[in-house]
Design an enzyme around this catalytic site. Structure first.
Site: not given
Ligand code: ITT
Length: 194
Positions: A11, A68, A148-151, A171, A176-177
């Protein structure tokens, strides 16, 4: 410009490629046969981002960058923060993490939170970091299916849709990204003009 993005999160790769645009051709370690798990046990997002990029740079000498990202809830003293990926436990997925966050914030009036993204770049043996922050609030339930994630639980300030309801373009414009990666892009473009 060809550059290695040290991530295993597809993602993040998709978003980074869309944000950076056609001028950048991103490769990730798994496409080069590097599949080992890079430890992420730093105390801060900065430490983890620098460590991830440094780990691959030490192994193959290539210029590269890593991202990160953490979600920081004010009422939880900045948690899950650096532990965002494993908030509900080492074997848990994004859904488990979101449910844990909603549980921790149950009954909590202060729903303020922010996403913080740190991009660490290693270029010609020097390390640079770029930060992007998105302020918002955590809803009481998941809404939307994109991102994805907490979105699905994150409502950006000034918006009536969660990050999971916005289009990828919307988005990336505010995220942030998006902010951190555009700083990276400007830096690389200036550097290569010199
Ligand atoms: P890497 O291989 O890049 O480390 P990761 O998924 O482990 O991938 P992180 O350590 O940065 O990445 O973890 C941050 C978590 O926060 C990630 O698993 C997501 O669930 C969440 N996250 C990161 N970016 C996000 C976004 O843009 N929106 C929502 N959730 C996000």
């Amino acid at each position: 410009m060809d550059i290695l993005f040290v991530t295993s999160n597809l993602h993040k790769l998709k978003e980074a490629q869309e944000i950076l645009g056609d001028g950048f051709n991103l490769t990730i370690p798994s496409q080069m046969g590097i599949t080992e798990d890079i430890p992420e046990d730093g105390q801060t997002l900065e430490q983890n981002a620098v460590f991830k990029a440094g780990y691959v740079h030490k192994a193959n000498g290539m210029d590269c960058f890593a991202d990160d990202t953490g979600l920081e809830a004010e009422a939880l003293g900045g948690a899950p923060g650096v532990y965002s990926a494993r908030y509900a436990g080492p074997e848990c997925n994004s859904l488990d993490n979101m449910h844990k966050l909603l549980k921790e914030l149950e009954g909590q009036k202060n729903r303020k939170a922010r996403f913080r993204c740190i991009v660490a770049l290693i270029l010609e043996n020097r390390t640079y970091t770029f930060e992007g922050i998105l302020n918002g609030t955590i809803l009481e339930q998941k809404t939307g299916y994109g991102g994805f994630g907490y979105d699905p639980v994150f409502l950006p300030d000034g918006y009536t849709k969660t990050l999971a309801e916005l289009t990828p373009e919307e988005k990336n414009l505010i995220s942030h990204r998006g902010i951190a990666m555009r700083k990276l892009s400007d830096f690389l473009k200036n550097h290569h003009q010199k």
